[in-house]
Motif scaffolding. Structure first.
Motif, PDB file in Angstrom:
ATOM      1  N   GLN A   9      -4.061  -0.340  -2.641  1.00  0.00           N
ATOM      2  CA  GLN A   9      -3.227  -1.198  -3.477  1.00  0.00           C
ATOM      3  C   GLN A   9      -3.712  -0.994  -4.916  1.00  0.00           C
ATOM      4  O   GLN A   9      -4.774  -1.482  -5.305  1.00  0.00           O
ATOM      5  CB  GLN A   9      -3.375  -2.655  -3.060  1.00  0.00           C
ATOM      6  CG  GLN A   9      -2.621  -3.647  -3.939  1.00  0.00           C
ATOM      7  CD  GLN A   9      -1.137  -3.346  -4.058  1.00  0.00           C
ATOM      8  OE1 GLN A   9      -0.721  -2.639  -4.977  1.00  0.00           O
ATOM      9  NE2 GLN A   9      -0.350  -3.855  -3.124  1.00  0.00           N
ATOM     10  N   THR A  10      -2.946  -0.265  -5.686  1.00  0.00           N
ATOM     11  CA  THR A  10      -3.361   0.079  -7.046  1.00  0.00           C
ATOM     12  C   THR A  10      -2.767  -0.844  -8.103  1.00  0.00           C
ATOM     13  O   THR A  10      -3.065  -0.688  -9.290  1.00  0.00           O
ATOM     14  CB  THR A  10      -2.972   1.536  -7.367  1.00  0.00           C
ATOM     15  OG1 THR A  10      -1.545   1.677  -7.218  1.00  0.00           O
ATOM     16  CG2 THR A  10      -3.669   2.506  -6.415  1.00  0.00           C
ATOM     17  N   ASP A  11      -1.956  -1.794  -7.678  1.00  0.00           N
ATOM     18  CA  ASP A  11      -1.352  -2.737  -8.615  1.00  0.00           C
ATOM     19  C   ASP A  11      -2.362  -3.854  -8.908  1.00  0.00           C
ATOM     20  O   ASP A  11      -2.656  -4.689  -8.051  1.00  0.00           O
ATOM     21  CB  ASP A  11      -0.068  -3.310  -8.007  1.00  0.00           C
ATOM     22  CG  ASP A  11       0.718  -4.160  -8.997  1.00  0.00           C
ATOM     23  OD1 ASP A  11       0.095  -4.933  -9.750  1.00  0.00           O
ATOM     24  OD2 ASP A  11       1.962  -4.067  -9.003  1.00  0.00           O
ATOM     25  N   GLN A  14      -1.186  -7.391  -8.265  1.00  0.00           N
ATOM     26  CA  GLN A  14      -1.132  -7.755  -6.849  1.00  0.00           C
ATOM     27  C   GLN A  14      -2.521  -8.149  -6.343  1.00  0.00           C
ATOM     28  O   GLN A  14      -2.669  -9.106  -5.566  1.00  0.00           O
ATOM     29  CB  GLN A  14      -0.596  -6.581  -6.022  1.00  0.00           C
ATOM     30  CG  GLN A  14       0.867  -6.251  -6.265  1.00  0.00           C
ATOM     31  CD  GLN A  14       1.799  -7.211  -5.537  1.00  0.00           C
ATOM     32  OE1 GLN A  14       1.366  -8.043  -4.755  1.00  0.00           O
ATOM     33  NE2 GLN A  14       3.087  -7.089  -5.802  1.00  0.00           N
ATOM     34  N   CYS A  15      -3.541  -7.437  -6.785  1.00  0.00           N
ATOM     35  CA  CYS A  15      -4.909  -7.747  -6.356  1.00  0.00           C
ATOM     36  C   CYS A  15      -5.346  -9.110  -6.895  1.00  0.00           C
ATOM     37  O   CYS A  15      -5.927  -9.918  -6.171  1.00  0.00           O
ATOM     38  CB  CYS A  15      -5.864  -6.656  -6.831  1.00  0.00           C
ATOM     39  SG  CYS A  15      -5.659  -5.068  -5.985  1.00  0.00           S
ATOM     40  N   ILE A 102      -5.620  -7.404   4.694  1.00  0.00           N
ATOM     41  CA  ILE A 102      -5.553  -7.225   3.249  1.00  0.00           C
ATOM     42  C   ILE A 102      -6.888  -7.673   2.681  1.00  0.00           C
ATOM     43  O   ILE A 102      -7.406  -8.732   3.052  1.00  0.00           O
ATOM     44  CB  ILE A 102      -4.406  -8.045   2.624  1.00  0.00           C
ATOM     45  CG1 ILE A 102      -3.052  -7.482   3.059  1.00  0.00           C
ATOM     46  CG2 ILE A 102      -4.512  -8.071   1.099  1.00  0.00           C
ATOM     47  CD1 ILE A 102      -1.863  -8.304   2.580  1.00  0.00           C
ATOM     48  N   GLY A 167      -8.164  -2.615  -3.974  1.00  0.00           N
ATOM     49  CA  GLY A 167      -7.322  -3.340  -3.041  1.00  0.00           C
ATOM     50  C   GLY A 167      -7.008  -2.479  -1.835  1.00  0.00           C
ATOM     51  O   GLY A 167      -6.700  -1.292  -1.967  1.00  0.00           O
ATOM     52  N   LYS A 168      -7.097  -3.076  -0.659  1.00  0.00           N
ATOM     53  CA  LYS A 168      -6.769  -2.360   0.577  1.00  0.00           C
ATOM     54  C   LYS A 168      -5.765  -3.180   1.362  1.00  0.00           C
ATOM     55  O   LYS A 168      -6.063  -4.292   1.795  1.00  0.00           O
ATOM     56  CB  LYS A 168      -8.030  -2.101   1.403  1.00  0.00           C
ATOM     57  CG  LYS A 168      -7.783  -1.237   2.638  1.00  0.00           C
ATOM     58  CD  LYS A 168      -9.102  -0.855   3.293  1.00  0.00           C
ATOM     59  CE  LYS A 168      -8.913   0.076   4.477  1.00  0.00           C
ATOM     60  NZ  LYS A 168     -10.203   0.467   5.090  1.00  0.00           N
ATOM     61  N   TRP A 169      -4.569  -2.644   1.509  1.00  0.00           N
ATOM     62  CA  TRP A 169      -3.490  -3.267   2.266  1.00  0.00           C
ATOM     63  C   TRP A 169      -3.289  -2.412   3.522  1.00  0.00           C
ATOM     64  O   TRP A 169      -2.475  -1.517   3.549  1.00  0.00           O
ATOM     65  CB  TRP A 169      -2.225  -3.291   1.438  1.00  0.00           C
ATOM     66  CG  TRP A 169      -1.922  -4.516   0.613  1.00  0.00           C
ATOM     67  CD1 TRP A 169      -0.754  -5.218   0.635  1.00  0.00           C
ATOM     68  CD2 TRP A 169      -2.735  -5.169  -0.377  1.00  0.00           C
ATOM     69  NE1 TRP A 169      -0.796  -6.256  -0.277  1.00  0.00           N
ATOM     70  CE2 TRP A 169      -2.010  -6.253  -0.910  1.00  0.00           C
ATOM     71  CE3 TRP A 169      -4.025  -4.949  -0.864  1.00  0.00           C
ATOM     72  CZ2 TRP A 169      -2.506  -7.100  -1.890  1.00  0.00           C
ATOM     73  CZ3 TRP A 169      -4.533  -5.795  -1.838  1.00  0.00           C
ATOM     74  CH2 TRP A 169      -3.776  -6.851  -2.339  1.00  0.00           C
ATOM     75  N   GLU A 205       5.691  -3.733   1.606  1.00  0.00           N
ATOM     76  CA  GLU A 205       4.458  -2.965   1.569  1.00  0.00           C
ATOM     77  C   GLU A 205       3.562  -3.275   0.375  1.00  0.00           C
ATOM     78  O   GLU A 205       2.358  -3.191   0.457  1.00  0.00           O
ATOM     79  CB  GLU A 205       4.733  -1.455   1.604  1.00  0.00           C
ATOM     80  CG  GLU A 205       5.136  -0.946   2.979  1.00  0.00           C
ATOM     81  CD  GLU A 205       5.242   0.553   3.040  1.00  0.00           C
ATOM     82  OE1 GLU A 205       4.982   1.203   1.998  1.00  0.00           O
ATOM     83  OE2 GLU A 205       5.585   1.087   4.092  1.00  0.00           O
ATOM     84  N   THR A 206       4.131  -3.626  -0.755  1.00  0.00           N
ATOM     85  CA  THR A 206       3.324  -3.843  -1.941  1.00  0.00           C
ATOM     86  C   THR A 206       3.008  -5.317  -2.176  1.00  0.00           C
ATOM     87  O   THR A 206       2.419  -5.675  -3.167  1.00  0.00           O
ATOM     88  CB  THR A 206       4.047  -3.297  -3.196  1.00  0.00           C
ATOM     89  OG1 THR A 206       5.285  -3.987  -3.359  1.00  0.00           O
ATOM     90  CG2 THR A 206       4.295  -1.817  -3.066  1.00  0.00           C
TER      91      THR A 206
END
Length: 207
Positions: A9-11, A14-15, A102, A167-169, A205-206
């Motif tokens: 998760q590179t946003d 979002q993190c 997550i 971030g890891k989703w 997904e995001t």
């Protein structure tokens, strides 16, 4: 943290949003003897322009605060929805069990908030964050001054500027859509984590 590209998760927003939703984290530092030391505690996320800062506090009796010198690196770990995924839920065969989840890792160097006014403001903000939505929210101002003085003497407030976020989703993105939807249906049907099931939907997904 090991993060395969398909789960990354590179946003940044979002993190940070995950931390705001799930603020109870684990803060870990390496001791002088090399042995990790960790404390479980709630955090606030403060956005100061382009910078994000984690704010928290520990009991003065907890020796962990002695590592908060603004130079020693620390890791704060936050966890979102998670749960067991049974291969029985997949549409196709020859699959194995797994655990979807997550998680967000935050890296920085905690520093003590020495200013008494700023420390009190931080505690009041943290309290207000969790009192929000209650029918009769409790406020720090309702505490007698003598008791407030005792409280703040017994606490150490700190802040940790966010240097790096991971971030890891892990939500089954590598699975065929019918298998992923089958897992969502299985979680929902068998009383699994509703938030996890929602996050696993291909169109989310995001999130």
């Amino acid at each position: 943290m090991y993060v395969p590209p398909r789960f990354a998760q590179t946003d940044r927003d979002q993190c940070l949003a995950l931390i705001e939703r799930e603020p109870f984290g684990l803060l870990a530092t390496a001791g002088d003897d090399g042995v990790p030391f960790a404390t479980h505690l709630p955090f606030l996320v403060e956005r100061r322009g382009d910078e994000a800062v984690l704010v928290g506090h520990v009991a003065r009796a907890n020796p962990h605060w002695q590592a908060f010198d603004g130079a020693r690196k620390a890791l704060a770990v936050f966890q979102g929805p998670h749960g067991y995924i049974s291969p029985a839920w997949y549409a196709t065969s020859a699959k194995v069990p797994t655990w979807n989840y997550i998680a967000v890792h935050v890296y920085g160097a905690p520093r003590i908030v020495d200013d008494a006014g700023a420390a009190r403001k931080a505690i009041a903000a943290l309290t207000a964050r969790f009192e929000t939505g209650r029918p009769d929210p409790w406020e720090m101002s309702s505490l007698p001054e003598r008791e407030a003085d005792k409280l703040f003497t017994a606490l150490v407030v700190f802040e940790m500027p966010v240097v790096r976020l991971e971030g890891k989703w892990k939500l089954g993105q590598h699975m065929a859509e019918e298998d992923r939807l089958g897992a969502v249906a299985g979680l929902t049907r068998e009383g699994g984590d509703v938030a996890l099931a929602d996050a696993m939907k291909p169109e989310r997904e995001t999130v």
